[in-house]
Design a protein around this motif. Structure first.
Motif, PDB file in Angstrom:
ATOM      1  N   THR A   1       7.643   3.307  -7.252  1.00 29.88           N
ATOM      2  CA  THR A   1       8.948   3.529  -6.233  1.00 29.88           C
ATOM      3  C   THR A   1       8.681   4.706  -5.254  1.00 29.88           C
ATOM      4  OG1 THR A   1      10.351   2.244  -7.810  1.00 29.88           O
ATOM      5  CG2 THR A   1      11.299   3.197  -5.833  1.00 29.88           C
ATOM      6  N   PHE A   2       8.277   5.813  -5.686  1.00 36.84           N
ATOM      7  CA  PHE A   2       7.962   7.108  -4.949  1.00 36.84           C
ATOM      8  C   PHE A   2       6.822   7.411  -5.493  1.00 36.84           C
ATOM      9  CE2 PHE A   2      12.592   6.680  -4.451  1.00 36.84           C
ATOM     10  CZ  PHE A   2      12.876   6.445  -3.430  1.00 36.84           C
ATOM     11  N   ALA A   3       5.711   7.223  -4.953  1.00 38.55           N
ATOM     12  CA  ALA A   3       4.327   7.325  -5.491  1.00 38.55           C
ATOM     13  C   ALA A   3       3.685   8.667  -5.254  1.00 38.55           C
ATOM     14  CB  ALA A   3       3.228   6.222  -4.986  1.00 38.55           C
ATOM     15  N   GLY A   8       0.831  -1.417   0.117  1.00 36.63           N
ATOM     16  CA  GLY A   8      -0.106  -0.153   0.053  1.00 36.63           C
ATOM     17  C   GLY A   8       0.744   1.249  -0.151  1.00 36.63           C
ATOM     18  N   LEU A   9       0.216   2.545   0.032  1.00 35.33           N
ATOM     19  CA  LEU A   9       0.848   3.587  -0.251  1.00 35.33           C
ATOM     20  C   LEU A   9       1.406   3.938   1.157  1.00 35.33           C
ATOM     21  CD1 LEU A   9      -1.572   5.721  -2.284  1.00 35.33           C
ATOM     22  CD2 LEU A   9       0.425   4.865  -3.064  1.00 35.33           C
ATOM     23  N   ASP A  22       5.580   1.176  -2.591  1.00 34.31           N
ATOM     24  CA  ASP A  22       5.855   2.720  -2.512  1.00 34.31           C
ATOM     25  C   ASP A  22       6.962   3.003  -1.444  1.00 34.31           C
ATOM     26  OD1 ASP A  22       6.061   5.429  -2.374  1.00 34.31           O
ATOM     27  OD2 ASP A  22       4.234   5.533  -1.332  1.00 34.31           O
ATOM     28  N   PHE A  23       8.121   3.488  -1.461  1.00 30.79           N
ATOM     29  CA  PHE A  23       9.159   3.438  -0.535  1.00 30.79           C
ATOM     30  C   PHE A  23       9.197   4.909  -0.081  1.00 30.79           C
ATOM     31  CE2 PHE A  23      10.352   0.010  -3.042  1.00 30.79           C
ATOM     32  CZ  PHE A  23      10.527  -1.019  -2.097  1.00 30.79           C
ATOM     33  N   GLY A  24       8.295   5.865  -0.218  1.00 28.48           N
ATOM     34  CA  GLY A  24       8.215   6.862   0.290  1.00 28.48           C
ATOM     35  C   GLY A  24       8.407   7.008   1.807  1.00 28.48           C
TER      36      GLY A  24
END
Length: 847
Positions: A289-291, A233-234, A261-263
């Motif tokens: 990867t960075f959404a 998930g986000l 997402d790795f944010g």
């Protein structure tokens, strides 16, 4: 696409829903978007919980009726061993399906649970598609009825746990998709080892997975998976060290997708790379990867990437800056990575952008670099330069919205063998800069693809290719090319070019003046061409493949020379006829595609088809369904294969034979009739009369006087009687013309006869058997009838020297027969007592 979150209203516009429903019903299948609306709205209406929008609350019964019950119960589509039940808003698995079904599609429905026995009666089922449903529960025994199942797709449902017990009987699974469900963890509990042992493809995860634990994927160690996708998930926030380590036993993997997402956890990315250290992976796809926003911190988030044995790396979607791209490039230095693709990413330069002095310390191994669907063309530059193109064999820049190729880019592309610049905004002068000499360094380039740009001049493109002596293929479709720029001047192309694609350009007739004659492949389909330039095809002696589909060509000329042509496509044009012998000068033609034209069903078309059918080496593509009659009107829509003209209509030899036979019969009949009725004699006599009149008319005689009272026509056999008996009796009172005495010497006989007849008030015929057999007597009788004053018989006097049977007269004496049968004549009596009366009657007639 809108989604429903707990505690939030899902606003739906009624007109939009109704319109989508009507369009979907017309197609007989549900679209994914409409099904999502139905799933979300229906679930909330059924629960009576949060509103599905104010309008939806007011009309929830109507929504249920339109969206969910409108097509429920519609029959599945059965084709062979496939049952398509998708988009029917089913709430349970359809019963009474054929037992031989091997593929069952139940996607985009309203299934909420799979009960025991739901698949009973389908022992041969191999592929079961259940994606886009509302499945929350799966009975542990539901799959006992389909032990041979190979493929199971449960993508986008509402499973809150991975159904371990239900999957246990499926020992033959090779593909399993459990992604985009509502389970919060992807922990594969014990008991799935036998089920997963033969698995080749696996999709796990969903929007509620926020952590990845070290034991979650342990059961995958004993599998043979070659394609693996994991989704989180986000708000993904944690990844244990070693969480992805079980994948090490799967090496080599053909494909690994990290839809994560790795944010919120940038350090997790480097941990995953560490777990994948040493693993051989064909393609690594990193999605979102960075959404939400790009990583701006000091950490090298791609650290460890160089330890993964990759062939291809795809960065798909997500937010990227120049610093993140720099991290990727630095971590693939001195690796075996050959392909890097940046697709649909959102790129921007960071506030503290990289300087021009920034460069890599090692060599980039890339052989292929792909940019696809990126709105910011700045992504093409690294450290604001193009140094990262230096070792590339293939460069693909599609839909990146750039409009100029700087000289520096050509300088760094000296090793390229293929370049694809499709879907951009390139114009002639921006692509080829006359003052730029750097492109001369590109000596290995073999293929150039510049589709869907704004190029207009073939002459400039030709000039550009002259610098590339190895160039073979040029693809220029969907541009604005028309033809040569400078009238009759020919374009000069590189002599190495063998393949040009110009389809979907507004080409004019003079385009052939700007094409190289070295081509083996030429595509000019859908370009508005109306005419062909035969001289070009005669000169292009190496041309083997020619595509002219979808143009406006109205005529295919006979004698079209293309000595090496193997394949020709002229379908969907405007010509209605192909004459026999059109392709006679194409001795090597093997494939002909000519359907979709408004054909005239006539003898020439029939002859052409017979010619093609007898040449076994030519394959007529699309035959017979794409070849129909357009003319004449009664034949319109008829397949050419069913067109059968009459034998007399098209068999020229037979038609000529019949015509000759009929003509012969008519001629022979006319000749027989002419012989029977002496037509030649009449024609000859008439000609003589007309010729005499013509000569007489030249004398311009004025007025007319009768020199003689009578002209005597008789046979030489009767001359003694005429001189001894006739003349002494009548010349005492009348002036008589006798041919032996009164004809003018030296004149034509016909003229003498005509003059004597016209200068005599009466004509006296001494009729005897000798008269009948005399040709000149026949002439005199015919002329006398034609030339008699008043055009009547009143001036003709018949004197029968001997009795004659009128029935025995020849056909040419029809006039004499008529006179003898209708008029009173004088008959010479043999008794002397009656001769006195005879002479008296004759004198009265001559007076």
């Amino acid at each position: 696409m809108p989604t429903v979150q707990d505690g939030h209203a899902f606003n739906v516009d009624m007109n939009t829903i109704t319109g989508q429903y009507m369009r979907t019903t017309a197609k007989g299948r549900g679209s994914i978007e409409l099904n999502h609306i139905c799933l979300e709205c229906t679930e909330r209406v059924l629960r009576g919980a949060a509103m599905c929008g104010a309008l939806c609350t007011a009309h929830k019964a109507l929504l249920l009726l339109l969206l969910c019950l409108g097509t429920d119960g519609a029959p599945c589509t059965i084709q062979g061993q496939t049952a398509d039940c998708s988009g029917l808003y089913l709430q349970s698995v359809t019963a009474d399906l054929p037992t031989n079904i091997t593929f069952l599609d139940l996607s985009s429905n309203l299934l909420r649970r799979l009960v025991a026995g739901a698949l009973r009666g389908l022992p041969n089922l191999l592929n079961l598609d259940l994606h886009y449903n509302m499945i929350e529960q799966i009975h542990p025994q539901v799959f006992f009825d389909v032990p041979q199942l190979h493929i199971l797709d449960l993508f986008y449902n509402r499973l809150k746990t991975i159904p371990v017990a239900a999957l246990a009987p499926l020992h033959n699974l090779v593909s399993l998709n459990l992604s985009d469900n509502l389970y919060p963890t992807i922990s594969l509990e014990p008991g799935l080892e036998d089920t997963l042992q033969g698995l080749h493809s696996l999709w796990l995860g969903g929007p509620r997975v926020m952590k990845l634990n070290s034991q979650d994927l342990v059961p995958l160690k004993l599998t043979a998976i070659v394609e693996f996708t994991i989704k989180t998930g986000l708000g993904f926030s944690w990844c244990d060290e070693g969480a992805m380590a079980p994948l090490a036993t799967l090496s080599p993997l053909e494909s690994l997708t990290l839809d994560m997402d790795f944010g919120a956890c940038p350090q997790c990315l480097s941990r995953i790379f560490q777990d994948l250290s040493g693993i051989t992976i064909g393609t690594l796809k990193m999605r979102r990867t960075f959404a939400i926003r790009p990583y701006m911190g000091p950490l090298d988030v791609f650290a460890g990437l160089h330890k993964v044995q990759l062939s291809s790396l795809i960065l798909y979607r997500g937010k990227y800056t120049d610093r993140l791209v720099d991290q990727v490039l630095r971590n693939i230095q001195n690796t075996s990575l050959e392909t890097l693709e940046l697709s649909k990413i959102d790129f921007a330069y960071s506030e503290n952008g990289m300087t021009n002095s920034t460069w890599l310390t090692g060599d980039l191994p890339l052989k292929m670099l792909v940019f696809h669907d990126i709105s910011n063309p700045d992504v093409l530059r690294y450290n604001k330069k193009f140094d990262w193109y230096q070792n590339l064999d293939v460069l693909v820049i599609n839909n990146v919205n750039f409009n100029i190729v700087p000289c520096e880019a050509w300088y760094n592309a000296d090793r390229l063998s293929k370049i694809d610049l499709s879907g951009n905004r390139l114009q002639d002068q921006m692509f080829y800069n006359g003052i730029c000499s750097k492109h001369r360094n590109v000596t290995k380039l073999k293929t150039v693809v510049i589709e869907n740009n704004e190029l207009t001049s073939l002459e400039i493109m030709a000039k550009f290719t002259m610098q590339w002596q190895s160039l073979e293929t040029v693809v220029l479709s969907h541009n604005r090319f028309s033809g040569a720029v400078n009238g009759h001047r020919k374009c000069e192309w590189s002599q190495s070019i063998t393949h040009i694609d110009l389809q979907s350009n507004p080409l004019s007739r003079d385009v052939f003046k700007c094409l190289p004659t070295t081509l083996r492949y030429l595509d000019m389909s859908h370009s508005g061409l109306e005419y062909l330039h035969l001289a070009y095809f005669k000169a292009a002696t190496k041309l083997e493949h020619l595509f002219l589909s979808g143009n406006k060509i109205k005529f295919l000329p006979s004698g079209w020379q293309a000595p090496s042509l193997l394949q020709l496509a002229v379908d969907d044009n405007a010509f209605g006829l192909i004459n026999p012998g059109t392709f006679k000068e194409m001795p090597h033609l093997q494939s002909l595609q000519a359907g979709g034209n408004p054909y005239h069903c006539n003898c020439d078309m029939w002859a052409f088809l017979q010619e093609v059918m007898t040449r076994s080496e030519i394959k007529l593509l699309g035959w017979p369904h794409n070849y129909t009659c357009y003319h004449p009107q009664p034949q319109r829509g008829t397949d050419l294969a069913k067109f059968r003209p009459g034998r007399l209509q098209c068999d020229v030899a037979l038609l000529v034979g019949i015509a000759v036979a009929i003509t012969t019969v008519v001629v022979v009949t006319l000749m027989a009739l002419c012989w029977k009725f002496d037509v030649p004699w009449y024609l000859r006599t008439t000609w003589n009369m007309l010729d005499s009149r013509r000569r007489k008319a030249r004398k311009n005689d004025v007025g007319r006087q009768f020199h003689y009272d009578a002209f005597i026509s008789y046979s030489n056999s009767d001359a003694s009687w005429v001189y001894d008996e006739l003349l002494p009796r009548i010349e005492t009172r009348h002036c008589i013309c006798v041919h032996e005495r009164d004809f003018t010497p030296g004149c034509w006989i016909i003229d003498n006869i005509m003059n004597s007849l016209e200068n005599s008030r009466k004509v006296l015929f001494v009729v005897s058997r000798s008269f009948v057999n005399s040709q000149w007597c026949n002439f005199e009788l015919y002329f006398a009838h034609q030339c008699s004053p008043g055009n009547a018989f009143n001036d003709l006097v018949l004197l029968l020297k001997e009795r004659i049977d009128t029935e025995s007269l020849p056909h040419r004496f029809c006039k004499l027969r008529k006179l003898l049968s209708r008029r009173t004549y004088l008959e010479w009596p043999t008794e002397k007592s009656k001769q006195m009366l005879f002479w008296q009657q004759l004198k009265n007639l001559l007076d």
